[in-house]
Design an enzyme around this catalytic site. Structure first.
Site, short mmCIF file in Angstrom:
data_model
loop_
_atom_site.label_atom_id
_atom_site.label_comp_id
_atom_site.label_asym_id
_atom_site.label_seq_id
_atom_site.Cartn_x
_atom_site.Cartn_y
_atom_site.Cartn_z
N ARG A 119 -6.17 15.94 -13.18
CA ARG A 119 -7.12 15.19 -12.34
C ARG A 119 -7.24 13.72 -12.74
NH1 ARG A 119 -10.58 19.94 -12.90
NH2 ARG A 119 -10.07 21.34 -11.18
N LYS A 141 -2.28 1.24 -5.26
CA LYS A 141 -1.75 2.16 -4.25
C LYS A 141 -0.61 2.93 -4.89
CE LYS A 141 -2.73 0.09 0.23
NZ LYS A 141 -2.13 -0.54 1.43
N GLU A 183 8.08 -10.09 0.08
CA GLU A 183 6.65 -9.83 -0.20
C GLU A 183 5.98 -11.09 -0.79
OE1 GLU A 183 5.10 -7.21 0.85
OE2 GLU A 183 6.22 -5.34 0.51
N LYS A 225 -3.16 -11.36 -4.26
CA LYS A 225 -3.30 -9.90 -4.12
C LYS A 225 -4.54 -9.41 -4.86
CE LYS A 225 -1.44 -5.45 -3.72
NZ LYS A 225 -0.33 -4.54 -3.57
N GLU A 235 -8.84 -0.37 1.36
CA GLU A 235 -8.34 -0.79 2.66
C GLU A 235 -9.22 -0.34 3.82
OE1 GLU A 235 -3.99 -0.95 2.94
OE2 GLU A 235 -4.21 -0.47 5.07
N ARG A 239 -8.05 -5.64 3.17
CA ARG A 239 -6.79 -5.31 2.48
C ARG A 239 -5.64 -5.03 3.46
NH1 ARG A 239 -5.62 -1.63 -2.91
NH2 ARG A 239 -3.38 -1.95 -2.85
N ASN A 243 -0.54 -5.75 4.74
CA ASN A 243 0.47 -4.97 5.46
C ASN A 243 1.17 -5.78 6.54
OD1 ASN A 243 0.92 -2.03 4.89
ND2 ASN A 243 -1.30 -2.21 4.66
N HIS A 246 4.54 -4.78 7.89
CA HIS A 246 4.84 -3.43 7.40
C HIS A 246 4.85 -2.38 8.51
CE1 HIS A 246 4.28 -5.41 3.59
NE2 HIS A 246 4.47 -4.30 2.90
N HIS A 250 7.99 -0.36 8.01
CA HIS A 250 8.01 1.06 7.64
C HIS A 250 8.78 1.88 8.68
CE1 HIS A 250 4.23 0.84 4.84
NE2 HIS A 250 5.31 0.38 4.26
N HIS A 263 13.08 -1.88 1.04
CA HIS A 263 11.72 -2.05 1.56
C HIS A 263 11.45 -3.53 1.90
CE1 HIS A 263 7.39 -1.58 2.02
NE2 HIS A 263 7.21 -2.54 1.13
P1 NAD Z 1 12.95 -0.03 -6.40
O1 NAD Z 1 11.86 0.46 -7.24
O2 NAD Z 1 13.82 0.95 -5.71
O3 NAD Z 1 13.86 -1.00 -7.31
C1 NAD Z 1 14.95 -1.63 -6.72
C2 NAD Z 1 16.26 -1.41 -7.49
O4 NAD Z 1 16.30 -2.29 -8.61
C3 NAD Z 1 16.42 -0.01 -8.04
O5 NAD Z 1 17.77 0.36 -7.95
C4 NAD Z 1 16.04 -0.17 -9.50
O6 NAD Z 1 16.60 0.78 -10.34
C5 NAD Z 1 16.58 -1.54 -9.80
N1 NAD Z 1 15.93 -2.28 -10.87
C6 NAD Z 1 14.61 -2.34 -11.15
N2 NAD Z 1 14.38 -3.25 -12.11
C7 NAD Z 1 15.57 -3.76 -12.46
C8 NAD Z 1 15.97 -4.76 -13.37
N3 NAD Z 1 15.08 -5.45 -14.07
N4 NAD Z 1 17.29 -5.03 -13.49
C9 NAD Z 1 18.20 -4.39 -12.71
N5 NAD Z 1 17.87 -3.46 -11.80
C10 NAD Z 1 16.57 -3.14 -11.68
O7 NAD Z 1 12.42 -1.02 -5.26
P2 NAD Z 1 11.26 -2.13 -5.25
O8 NAD Z 1 11.71 -3.12 -4.24
O9 NAD Z 1 10.89 -2.57 -6.58
O10 NAD Z 1 10.01 -1.33 -4.66
C11 NAD Z 1 10.02 -0.79 -3.36
C12 NAD Z 1 9.00 0.32 -3.30
O11 NAD Z 1 7.72 -0.23 -3.58
C13 NAD Z 1 8.90 0.98 -1.96
O12 NAD Z 1 8.87 2.38 -2.13
C14 NAD Z 1 7.57 0.49 -1.41
O13 NAD Z 1 6.97 1.41 -0.55
C15 NAD Z 1 6.78 0.29 -2.65
N6 NAD Z 1 5.67 -0.66 -2.52
C16 NAD Z 1 4.45 -0.27 -2.96
C17 NAD Z 1 3.39 -1.16 -2.90
C18 NAD Z 1 2.05 -0.77 -3.46
O14 NAD Z 1 1.08 -1.49 -3.26
N7 NAD Z 1 1.98 0.31 -4.21
C19 NAD Z 1 3.58 -2.44 -2.37
C20 NAD Z 1 4.85 -2.80 -1.94
C21 NAD Z 1 5.90 -1.89 -2.01
N1 GLY Z 2 1.17 -3.65 -0.32
C1 GLY Z 2 -0.02 -3.48 0.45
C2 GLY Z 2 -1.22 -3.20 -0.38
O1 GLY Z 2 -1.15 -3.12 -1.59
O2 GLY Z 2 -2.28 -3.06 0.15
#
Ligand code: NAD
Ligand code: GLY
Length: 356
Positions: A119, A141, A183, A225, A235, A239, A243, A246, A250, A263
């Protein structure tokens, strides 16, 4: 080092930004942690896990490493279960602290695991992509994908701290830098027209990972942010502006299959579409739409929407957390640097979706 603070009902915590933060990570581990679990993926493990594990071992606490498969297509129940299986196999207690070392995928999955295990156990975000440093590691998130929709299963769950070391970006492929810049420039579009203009004039420096440019971009993005999230953690209002792009983005990701477009690429293209819709619905100046299109192209993201078919576009966009009832709600710009959420009738969006 520079610190930005996030202050939400779900937790108050620092975002530390500075070269060398990886080596200082142990400072964020609480004294009462019984064990530390490093969650990462196969690619990042090969680059950074030994170094980070050694740093964490300086705490004197046992450190367990969990390595997930790499890719958006693994943001699933299976990856979540891989974490739960490992934690339960070792009978780790609720004073365990998880450390998410990776991009947004590792951060979102590890954060969700932390929210659920017994939990809720504490976790630290150590973002290693530009996208994760400017966005996903901040704000709590956490989620996994469902085949019918992006990030549909998850929780709001804040980390103990976010540790950002821009040096780790040096190993990031160019395509991932472009995705992270989508972003980054988003914050200029929705909240700070001066930052947008700064991004326009520093695209080359940003894409080349110039130290000063990256530090400024990460810091300004985290400041914006943190401010938005501190006003509206869950949100229920402002917030949603984070998006921007997005709703379309998405739909591109799930419509093409998770992992086909990154993404950030989908968000980049989605922001161009949302700017165009802002012009049609709110009268956003045409020159601003063109500046947004030019900036998204300049950072290296696609500006041409894929052909998903109008009905599939609408079906996919109807599965969006911003929607109320069956009305699709979009984040739109009345002007550069200001964003609002609007329900828009399908008939007004259809021409855009069919490329008109
Ligand atoms: P990712 O986590 O897939 O990383 C991208 C690629 O880079 C992967 O292949 C990873 O292994 C590689 N990588 C990571 N760090 C590295 C480094 N330092 N050197 C070499 N390679 C490296 O993608 P991302 O773009 O980081 O994140 C996208 C995800 O984030 C999506 O799932 C999206 O929905 C999510 N997201 C979440 C929020 C939130 O608020 N939680 C906001 C925006 C996006
Ligand atoms: N990436 C959108 C949020 O964190 O609200």
């Amino acid at each position: 080092m520079f610190t930005v603070r996030v202050e939400t009902p779900g937790g108050h915590y620092p975002i530390h930004i500075g070269a060398g933060r990886l080596a200082a990570l142990v400072q964020s581990v609480p004294a009462d942690a019984t064990s530390i679990v490093l969650v990462t993926n196969t690619t990042i493990a090969a680059l950074y896990a030994d170094r980070v594990e050694t740093v964490l071992q300086a705490s004197g606490k046992p450190v367990l490493r969990i390595v997930l498969p790499d890719g958006e297509q693994y943001k699933t129940w299976d990856s979540l279960n891989q974490i739960f299986d490992a934690l339960l196999e070792q009978a780790l207690d609720r004073h365990t602290v998880l450390v998410a070392l990776g991009g947004g995928v590792v951060g979102d999955v590890c954060g969700f695991a932390a929210a659920c295990y017994m939990r809720g156990v504490r976790f630290i975000q150590v973002p290693t992509t530009l996208l994760a440093q400017v966005d996903s590691s901040v704000g709590g998130k956490t989620a996994i994908n469902h085949p019918r929709g992006k990030n549909m299963i998850g929780a709001f769950y804040q980390p103990l701290a976010v540790e950002i070391d821009p040096d780790v970006l040096k190993t990031l492929p160019a395509r991932e830098i472009s995705a992270g810049l989508a972003e980054t420039v988003k914050y200029g579009m929705i909240a700070d027209d001066d930052f947008f203009t700064w991004c326009e004039t520093h695209v080359a420096a940003l894409r080349a990972l110039d130290d000063d440019a990256v530090r400024h971009a990460v810091r300004r993005s985290c400041e914006i942010k943190a401010r938005v999230v501190s006003q509206d953690e869950r949100e229920s209002g402002v917030r949603a502006i984070l998006n921007f792009g997005h709703t379309f983005g998405h739909a591109i990701e799930s419509g093409l299959g998770f992992g086909r477009w990154l993404h950030g690429e989908a968000v980049g293209c989605g922001m161009v579409m949302a700017a165009e819709l802002s012009h049609r619905v709110l009268g956003l100046d045409r020159t601003i739409v063109e500046r947004i299109r030019a900036l998204v192209a300049a950072i290296g993201c696609p500006v041409q929407a894929p052909d998903l078919g109008v009905q599939q576009w609408l079906d996919l966009m109807r599965v969006d957390k911003k929607n109320q009832g069956h009305q699709i709600r979009y984040v739109l710009l009345p002007e550069l640097g200001r964003a609002e959420v609007h329900a828009v009738a399908d008939e007004r969006v259809q021409p855009l979706l069919s490329g008109q």
